[in-house]
Design a protein around this motif. Structure first.
Motif, mmCIF file in Angstrom:
data_model
loop_
_atom_site.group_PDB
_atom_site.id
_atom_site.type_symbol
_atom_site.label_atom_id
_atom_site.label_comp_id
_atom_site.label_asym_id
_atom_site.label_seq_id
_atom_site.Cartn_x
_atom_site.Cartn_y
_atom_site.Cartn_z
ATOM 1 N N GLY A 153 0.785 -1.229 0.000
ATOM 2 C CA GLY A 153 0.000 0.000 0.000
ATOM 3 C C GLY A 153 0.812 1.272 0.000
ATOM 4 N N GLU A 154 2.117 1.174 0.205
ATOM 5 C CA GLU A 154 2.985 2.344 0.135
ATOM 6 C C GLU A 154 3.697 2.365 -1.208
ATOM 7 O OE1 GLU A 154 5.650 2.777 3.396
ATOM 8 O OE2 GLU A 154 4.136 2.291 4.910
ATOM 9 N N GLY A 155 3.856 3.561 -1.754
ATOM 10 C CA GLY A 155 4.498 3.657 -3.054
ATOM 11 C C GLY A 155 5.431 4.840 -3.166
ATOM 12 N N SER A 173 0.792 5.023 -3.847
ATOM 13 C CA SER A 173 0.707 3.718 -4.494
ATOM 14 C C SER A 173 -0.128 3.769 -5.765
ATOM 15 C CB SER A 173 0.099 2.701 -3.530
ATOM 16 O OG SER A 173 -0.122 1.467 -4.184
ATOM 17 N N VAL A 174 0.461 3.359 -6.875
ATOM 18 C CA VAL A 174 -0.292 3.177 -8.116
ATOM 19 C C VAL A 174 -1.007 1.826 -8.077
ATOM 20 C CG1 VAL A 174 -0.115 2.930 -10.629
ATOM 21 C CG2 VAL A 174 1.245 4.661 -9.447
ATOM 22 N N TYR A 175 -0.400 0.869 -7.402
ATOM 23 C CA TYR A 175 -0.996 -0.469 -7.283
ATOM 24 C C TYR A 175 -2.404 -0.405 -6.699
ATOM 25 C CZ TYR A 175 -1.855 -5.141 -5.368
ATOM 26 O OH TYR A 175 -2.427 -6.349 -5.044
ATOM 27 N N ARG A 176 -2.626 0.492 -5.761
ATOM 28 C CA ARG A 176 -3.918 0.592 -5.094
ATOM 29 C C ARG A 176 -4.977 1.300 -5.945
ATOM 30 N NH1 ARG A 176 -4.750 -3.117 -1.291
ATOM 31 N NH2 ARG A 176 -3.184 -3.105 0.358
ATOM 32 N N HIS A 180 -2.962 5.861 -14.615
ATOM 33 C CA HIS A 180 -1.943 6.610 -13.868
ATOM 34 C C HIS A 180 -0.587 6.536 -14.562
ATOM 35 C CE1 HIS A 180 -4.172 7.742 -10.172
ATOM 36 N NE2 HIS A 180 -4.947 6.743 -10.556
ATOM 37 N N PHE A 181 -0.263 5.375 -15.117
ATOM 38 C CA PHE A 181 0.997 5.261 -15.855
ATOM 39 C C PHE A 181 0.976 6.162 -17.094
ATOM 40 C CE2 PHE A 181 1.407 0.837 -13.895
ATOM 41 C CZ PHE A 181 2.312 1.275 -12.941
ATOM 42 N N GLN A 182 -0.178 6.263 -17.733
ATOM 43 C CA GLN A 182 -0.298 7.144 -18.898
ATOM 44 C C GLN A 182 -0.084 8.604 -18.505
ATOM 45 O OE1 GLN A 182 -0.532 6.410 -22.106
ATOM 46 N NE2 GLN A 182 -0.528 4.213 -21.675
ATOM 47 N N LYS A 183 -0.579 8.988 -17.331
ATOM 48 C CA LYS A 183 -0.377 10.356 -16.844
ATOM 49 C C LYS A 183 1.108 10.636 -16.620
ATOM 50 C CE LYS A 183 -4.828 11.114 -14.530
ATOM 51 N NZ LYS A 183 -5.506 11.333 -13.216
ATOM 52 N N ILE A 184 1.817 9.647 -16.070
ATOM 53 C CA ILE A 184 3.257 9.817 -15.843
ATOM 54 C C ILE A 184 3.982 9.977 -17.173
ATOM 55 C CG2 ILE A 184 5.345 8.732 -14.935
ATOM 56 C CD1 ILE A 184 3.568 7.309 -12.869
ATOM 57 N N LEU A 185 3.640 9.146 -18.148
ATOM 58 C CA LEU A 185 4.266 9.244 -19.468
ATOM 59 C C LEU A 185 4.016 10.618 -20.085
ATOM 60 C CD1 LEU A 185 3.396 5.729 -20.952
ATOM 61 C CD2 LEU A 185 5.646 6.521 -20.223
#
Length: 258
Positions: A146-148, A164-167, A174-179
């Motif tokens: 739960g921590e990221g 956490s992106v996993y949560r 979210h990965f697309q936002k980072i890209l």
């Protein structure tokens, strides 16, 4: 003497059974991997020789892992302690990258069915995301119970945040936002259509060969019904096409009379 268990084979079977993920879809170093048996409780882990002396397994190990885990360190598998502190592990140190995953699974009070779906969704999207950042000069990612933490440097752009992106319900988003924030170009497949040489020409301006190809094109484009002409498509016929179609139709009728 008891037969030695092949931990990697067992981990491969369990990841397929629990998460419906093949280890072939997860980046694993080509170096020799060995069974890892931590002093701290039991587990089913394999790793590189760099992971033999010490394994980074709990929350308190995250900072030391980011600061001093040796290059070449790799660990994958299942480990836990107590009643609920169990998880799936994937940790790796490369020249410009440090990844520490401790994803919850196997605890007595966990919703393991839900976590299995989350793990599959997260891992698939994460490694697609990482693959788009092969040239990142820094790629440090932590996902642990739960921590990221993310720290990524790509060209002259940097993203650094805790969380956490996993949560998240939709990790891919979210990965697309980072890209996007890193200004990573998204390559789109360009379908190049090569037009025939007769395209855009009037029929009388075509060469004999082009006229022949154009007639064949129209034969494929239209279907005939008794006493009528039915067009396959939506564009209206041009005057040239109408004349040519009637010419083709007359030729076919003449052939049928012979």
């Amino acid at each position: 003497m008891p037969e030695k268990i092949d931990y990697l084979k067992k981990i491969r079977e369990l990841t397929q059974e629990y998460f419906q993920i093949s280890l072939d879809d997860i980046p694993i170093p080509e170096t020799e991997l060995v069974n890892i048996e931590p002093d701290r409780a039991d587990g089913l882990l394999v790793g590189s020789k760099e992971a033999l002396n010490y394994q980074y397994l709990v929350q308190g190990d995250i900072t030391p892992f980011l600061n001093k885990a040796p290059e070449g360190y790799f660990l994958i598998g299942f480990w836990g302690h107590g009643f609920n502190s169990y998880g799936f592990y994937y940790s790796r140190v490369e020249p410009n990258s440090r990844i520490f995953f401790r994803l919850p699974y196997g605890g007595a009070y966990m919703n393991n069915k839900r976590e299995a779906i989350r793990i599959k969704n997260f891992l698939i999207n994460f490694f697609e995301f990482k693959n788009k950042l092969k040239t990142a000069t820094t790629f440090n990612v932590v996902e642990s119970m739960g921590e990221g933490f993310h720290e990524i440097k790509y060209k002259d752009q940097t993203v650094k945040f805790k969380g956490s992106v996993y949560r998240q319900r939709n990790p891919e988003k979210h990965f697309q936002k980072i890209l996007k924030s890193l200004k990573v170009p998204t390559k789109r497949h360009q379908h190049i259509i090569k037009l025939p040489s007769w395209a855009g020409k009037k029929y009388e301006d075509m060469t004999p060969k082009e006229q022949e190809e154009y007639q064949e094109h129209l034969r494929r484009k239209f279907t005939w019904e008794p006493g009528d002409l039915k067009k396959v498509g939506h564009e209206p016929l041009t005057e040239d096409e109408k004349k040519l179609v009637e010419s083709i139709k007359k030729q076919e009728e003449d052939v049928n009379k012979e």
